[in-house]
Design a protein around this motif. Structure first.
Motif, short mmCIF file in Angstrom:
data_model
loop_
_atom_site.label_atom_id
_atom_site.label_comp_id
_atom_site.label_asym_id
_atom_site.label_seq_id
_atom_site.Cartn_x
_atom_site.Cartn_y
_atom_site.Cartn_z
N VAL A 116 23.32 -24.41 7.75
CA VAL A 116 22.36 -24.23 8.86
C VAL A 116 22.87 -23.11 9.75
CG1 VAL A 116 21.40 -25.26 10.95
CG2 VAL A 116 21.52 -26.61 8.85
N TYR A 117 22.00 -22.15 10.02
CA TYR A 117 22.35 -21.04 10.90
C TYR A 117 21.40 -21.04 12.09
CZ TYR A 117 23.53 -16.22 12.29
OH TYR A 117 23.95 -15.12 12.98
N ASP A 118 21.98 -21.12 13.30
CA ASP A 118 21.15 -21.16 14.51
C ASP A 118 20.86 -19.75 14.99
OD1 ASP A 118 20.18 -23.56 15.57
OD2 ASP A 118 22.25 -24.24 15.91
N SER A 119 19.59 -19.49 15.23
CA SER A 119 19.22 -18.15 15.70
C SER A 119 18.40 -18.27 16.97
CB SER A 119 18.44 -17.45 14.59
OG SER A 119 18.20 -16.11 14.95
N ARG A 120 18.36 -17.18 17.74
CA ARG A 120 17.74 -17.26 19.08
C ARG A 120 16.22 -17.36 19.05
NH1 ARG A 120 20.08 -11.37 20.33
NH2 ARG A 120 21.83 -12.49 19.41
N GLU A 121 15.68 -17.96 20.13
CA GLU A 121 14.22 -18.08 20.24
C GLU A 121 13.61 -16.91 20.99
OE1 GLU A 121 13.04 -21.96 21.76
OE2 GLU A 121 14.43 -22.96 20.41
N VAL A 122 14.38 -16.28 21.85
CA VAL A 122 13.91 -15.08 22.55
C VAL A 122 14.43 -13.89 21.75
CG1 VAL A 122 13.93 -13.74 24.69
CG2 VAL A 122 13.93 -16.26 24.76
N GLU A 123 13.52 -13.06 21.28
CA GLU A 123 13.88 -11.99 20.37
C GLU A 123 13.44 -10.63 20.90
OE1 GLU A 123 15.58 -11.23 18.06
OE2 GLU A 123 16.06 -13.03 16.87
N THR A 124 13.91 -9.60 20.23
CA THR A 124 13.37 -8.28 20.53
C THR A 124 12.25 -7.99 19.53
OG1 THR A 124 14.94 -7.26 19.03
CG2 THR A 124 15.59 -7.43 21.35
N ASP A 125 11.40 -7.09 19.94
CA ASP A 125 10.31 -6.62 19.10
C ASP A 125 10.88 -6.10 17.77
OD1 ASP A 125 8.44 -4.28 18.25
OD2 ASP A 125 7.26 -5.48 19.65
N GLU A 126 12.04 -5.45 17.88
CA GLU A 126 12.66 -4.85 16.70
C GLU A 126 13.04 -5.90 15.66
OE1 GLU A 126 16.40 -3.04 17.40
OE2 GLU A 126 16.18 -1.60 15.75
N TYR A 127 13.66 -6.98 16.11
CA TYR A 127 14.08 -8.03 15.17
C TYR A 127 12.89 -8.82 14.64
CZ TYR A 127 19.15 -7.67 15.40
OH TYR A 127 20.44 -7.26 15.24
N ASP B 48 -0.66 -7.94 13.47
CA ASP B 48 -1.81 -8.72 13.95
C ASP B 48 -1.81 -10.15 13.42
OD1 ASP B 48 -2.55 -6.48 15.24
OD2 ASP B 48 -4.21 -5.95 13.89
N LEU B 49 -1.02 -10.39 12.34
CA LEU B 49 -0.96 -11.74 11.79
C LEU B 49 -0.29 -12.69 12.76
CD1 LEU B 49 0.21 -11.02 8.13
CD2 LEU B 49 -2.04 -11.82 8.84
N TRP B 50 0.52 -12.14 13.66
CA TRP B 50 1.26 -12.99 14.59
C TRP B 50 0.83 -12.68 16.03
CZ3 TRP B 50 3.50 -10.75 10.25
CH2 TRP B 50 4.02 -11.66 9.31
N ASP B 51 0.06 -13.57 16.63
CA ASP B 51 -0.32 -13.41 18.03
C ASP B 51 0.91 -13.75 18.87
OD1 ASP B 51 -3.21 -12.88 17.74
OD2 ASP B 51 -3.15 -14.84 16.75
N THR B 52 1.32 -12.78 19.66
CA THR B 52 2.66 -12.85 20.22
C THR B 52 2.69 -13.06 21.73
OG1 THR B 52 3.25 -11.30 18.48
CG2 THR B 52 4.88 -11.64 20.24
N PHE B 53 3.67 -13.87 22.19
CA PHE B 53 3.95 -13.98 23.62
C PHE B 53 4.96 -12.89 23.98
CE2 PHE B 53 2.87 -18.62 23.23
CZ PHE B 53 1.92 -18.66 24.25
N TYR B 54 4.52 -11.89 24.71
CA TYR B 54 5.46 -10.88 25.18
C TYR B 54 5.97 -11.28 26.55
CZ TYR B 54 3.87 -7.98 21.33
OH TYR B 54 3.61 -7.51 20.08
N THR B 55 7.21 -10.92 26.87
CA THR B 55 7.74 -11.21 28.21
C THR B 55 7.49 -9.99 29.09
OG1 THR B 55 9.93 -10.26 27.80
CG2 THR B 55 9.58 -12.58 27.18
N THR B 56 7.82 -10.09 30.38
CA THR B 56 7.62 -8.97 31.29
C THR B 56 8.67 -7.89 31.03
OG1 THR B 56 8.87 -10.28 32.88
CG2 THR B 56 6.47 -10.20 33.16
N GLU B 57 9.72 -8.26 30.28
CA GLU B 57 10.75 -7.29 29.89
C GLU B 57 10.24 -6.52 28.67
OE1 GLU B 57 13.50 -7.35 31.71
OE2 GLU B 57 14.80 -5.98 30.57
N PRO B 58 10.09 -5.20 28.76
CA PRO B 58 9.55 -4.47 27.61
C PRO B 58 10.39 -4.70 26.35
CG PRO B 58 9.74 -3.03 29.54
CD PRO B 58 10.42 -4.32 29.89
N GLY B 59 9.70 -4.95 25.23
CA GLY B 59 10.40 -5.10 23.95
C GLY B 59 11.01 -6.48 23.75
#
Ligand code: DAH
Length: 341
Positions: free
Chosen positions: A128-139, A154-165
């Motif tokens: 099991v590998y734990d990975s983060r829930e808050v990601e960058t656009d790049e990853y 477009d397949l993934w409707d995304t929640f963007y944060t106020t922090e760009p990327g």
């Protein structure tokens, strides 16, 4: 004088019989054995008696005194025993009364589903590998072979944060890049479980949050046959030894070729019913051979290494298994639902 002593003894013992509380006993003691009691006065005045009478009276004084002492102690013991018996009777604990039930917690159906699936992968040698829930656009997109403006996003409707990327991961796939960059060029066999988020209309079939379990195997000479064999083995452990599976060609930007795996509907046995929407099959995961570009982004030379990946939704599997018709129950916090697991 001896006569008087006899009277005192008889009177005292008679009164002692009437004593029924420790307060009364104390009064009695002061009266007959206290400092100014008659008995004490007599013994103090012994020397005033004619010499011949003194020994007999002295002896008798002692006898009476010790008789009263003994009687007092007995009475005191008896009083204490009665008092104890009384409290025991009055404050009796009724052990037959049912206790107050302790409200017991339990695991959430998603957690149960997640653990059941992870247990199977653990047995098959996946860490099991734990990975983060808050990601960058790049990853979340770029390194998975979806450059900016790629229509597949477009397949993934995304929640963007106020922090760009910076965004909430829409799937567990970005974890693939994290493991690869950490382990390259070692072989990999991991599963990545966790919460994903999508900016979607909440309906009976789609939620804005849900779990996924991603799988990744990287090494030399890993082929599509390994993918099929491994996923079939998983399906048999999960749904029973006789379950039939089928692979359908599909498309994901991060795998090539890509396939979705269906299992034969366990509700109707493939006959067609409302759960499988009359198809006889249930879709349970997406999968494929890791795209060369993704391998490269992870630090593996695609000419030397290959691998397969897959992604499944534990809530979906729990829903199929328990015939839950509305995904909103999972995060609705309704105990009538949660207590059934
Ligand atoms: N990430 C995909 C999704 O959320 C699921 C998926 C498909 C994961 C294919 C994979 C894969 O690793 O190979 O829809």
């Amino acid at each position: 004088m001896l006569e008087r002593l006899n009277e005192i003894e008889a009177q005292a013992l008679k009164e002692l019989d009437q004593v029924s509380s420790s307060e009364e006993l104390q009064t009695w003691k002061t009266k007959y054995l206290g400092r100014s009691a008659e008995l004490g006065v007599i013994s103090k005045r012994l020397r005033e008696l004619p010499k011949g009478e003194r020994p007999a009276v002295g002896r008798r004084v002692n006898e009476v005194k010790s008789a009263l002492d003994t009687a007092h102690d007995e009475r005191s013991g008896a009083l204490r025993a009665t008092a104890l018996e009384h409290t025991l009777r009055a404050e009796r604990i009724d052990v037959t009364l049912p206790g107050r039930p302790v409200a017991r917690g339990r695991l959430h159906p998603s957690t149960l589903g997640l653990r059941g699936i992870l247990e199977i992968w653990r047995e098959m040698g996946f860490q099991v590998y734990d990975s983060r829930e808050v990601e960058t656009d790049e990853y979340n997109f770029g390194l998975l072979n979806m450059p900016p403006h790629h229509p597949a996003r477009d397949l993934w409707d995304t929640f963007y944060t106020t922090e760009p990327g910076v965004l909430l991961r829409t799937h567990t796939s970005p974890g693939q890049i994290h493991v690869m960059r950490e382990r390259a060029p070692e072989p990999i066999r991991v599963v990545l479980p966790g919460m994903c988020y999508r900016y979607e209309q909440i309906t009976a079939r789609s939620e804005i949050q849900f779990n996924q379990i991603e799988g990744l195997a990287i090494g030399s000479n890993i082929t599509f046959a390994d993918l099929k064999g491994t996923l079939n083995a998983f399906a048999r452990r999960m749904f029973g030894q006789n379950v039939r599976t089928r692979f359908r060609a599909s498309h994901f930007p991060f795998t090539e070729p890509s396939a979705e795996m269906d299992i034969e509907c366990f509700v109707c046995g493939g006959q067609g019913c409302s759960v499988c929407k009359s198809t006889g099959w249930l879709e349970i995961l997406g999968s494929g051979m890791v795209h060369p570009t993704v391998l490269e982004n992870g630090g593996y030379d695609p000419r030397e290494y290959s691998g397969f990946a897959f992604g499944m939704g534990p809530e979906r599997i729990v829903m199929l298994k328990h015939r839950i018709e509305d995904i909103r129950y999972f995060w609705g916090n309704d105990l009538r639902f949660l207590e059934q697991f």
